[in-house]
Design a protein around this motif. Sequence first.
Motif, short mmCIF file in Angstrom:
data_model
loop_
_atom_site.label_atom_id
_atom_site.label_comp_id
_atom_site.label_asym_id
_atom_site.label_seq_id
_atom_site.Cartn_x
_atom_site.Cartn_y
_atom_site.Cartn_z
N TYR A 297 42.76 36.55 41.02
CA TYR A 297 42.86 38.00 41.22
C TYR A 297 44.03 38.32 42.15
O TYR A 297 44.53 37.46 42.88
N VAL B 281 32.15 41.61 42.87
CA VAL B 281 33.49 42.01 43.31
C VAL B 281 33.40 43.29 44.13
O VAL B 281 34.04 43.42 45.20
N VAL C 195 39.31 36.83 32.78
CA VAL C 195 37.84 36.84 32.93
C VAL C 195 37.14 37.05 31.59
O VAL C 195 35.96 37.41 31.56
N LEU D 102 41.64 41.59 38.19
CA LEU D 102 40.91 40.37 37.87
C LEU D 102 41.51 39.77 36.63
O LEU D 102 41.56 40.41 35.57
#
Length: 428
Positions: A343, A421, A408, A405
């Motif tokens: 991230y 998060v 993912v 991010l």
Amino acid sequence: MGINNKKVVVLDFYAYEISSLICYLEEMAKKGWLLESISSMYAKFKKIEPKNIKYTIDIIGKISTYEVLDEESLKEYRDKKESEGWKFLYDYNNMQIFYSEYNNEEFLVTSKDQWKVKEIFKNSLFEVFIRMLPILFLAFNQYISIFRRDGIDIFIDNDRILGLLFVIVYLLIHLVDLVRVFKFKVSPYKISTSSIWIKFKSRVMALIFLMLFIYLIVSIIKLNFIDNRAGIVVLLGVIVIGATMAFVYYLANINNKNIKKNTTIASLLIVIVSIALIINNFIVENDSKNTNNSVDRKEHSLSLNDFNDELISDKDLFIDESSSFLASKIFYNAYGKNMQLSYELFESDYEWITKLNFNRVMKWFENQGIKYNEIKTNLPEDIKVLVNEKGSNYFLVSSTKMIELIGVEDIKDKEDFFNTVYEKIFTL
């Protein structure tokens, strides 16, 4: 700066500011300082008893270091002025500077008969342009540095913020002078006789040069010149600028008529350094992207531990952090036994900075043909969530924070992932 009854001051002025310059010199005389020599960037004074002194500046021929005036004609003119009560003091760019002491306010009034408006305007316009040219190169360097990236990285670097501030202040001062030059052309004899603007910009320029010098010295100390080519560029820049200033000072002392020529040479050399910085911006910084700048094991806001995972080995962790008094950014990439967490987190206490950075990032992706769409989640309404078309990258954005991010798509329970998060990033 004063040594042995001598004083050298930064004095930034143009030919169109003759009235203001005279006012400044007369103020200095009342403080006990008589002009000894002058250039477009500094003046040298010698200590005297404070007294009333009147100055006058006459222009003979063109305002130029290249035109050699006839010595016999000059002597004849100076003799004439001396018969009127004036003493010749200094010749700068064919501007004849005279002075005379007086004990009452009704003494000689500075005549403007010798002013050559067209010549003064052309000279001042040229000087403003020459001085602005190097800083325009630096401004262009700042521009391409900011807008060729996918974010406004300048906000996370104190050095670049300071550099941008210098550029803005320098340009504003010279833009004001540019306006004043054209105002002089329209109404040459109505230009202000106050010394306020000359003193203000002279002090600002002195402060800029001092802080720039300190910054370059600190940069030399901080950078590793053996392994870091950016450091080499900074060092070369210091050497070139320093050598140029010493060279100009030396020539100015052995032949005062070379000052303008030397100023032009110095400006061109600074342009060369600026071009080197631009090249550095493309080459050195691109190479440095492959360097792990700050790998450590300290706790971060979001890490593999928050997902009940741990690193395979220390080699599988990459962390790059940058921060300033305005914003901070962290790039985190770690390979765990169960997942990869990657991230980029941008934070700022100033909402406009976060918004500006977010818009810049989205614009960059749009230019790359990558589209992000906002989606609904169970997160609070003040948290905006966007996803790319592949479903591989997500953005979570608040008024002061934004996190990208990366990769993912393989995470099955994304709602639980987003909640983790959110708790670690946005609730602190």
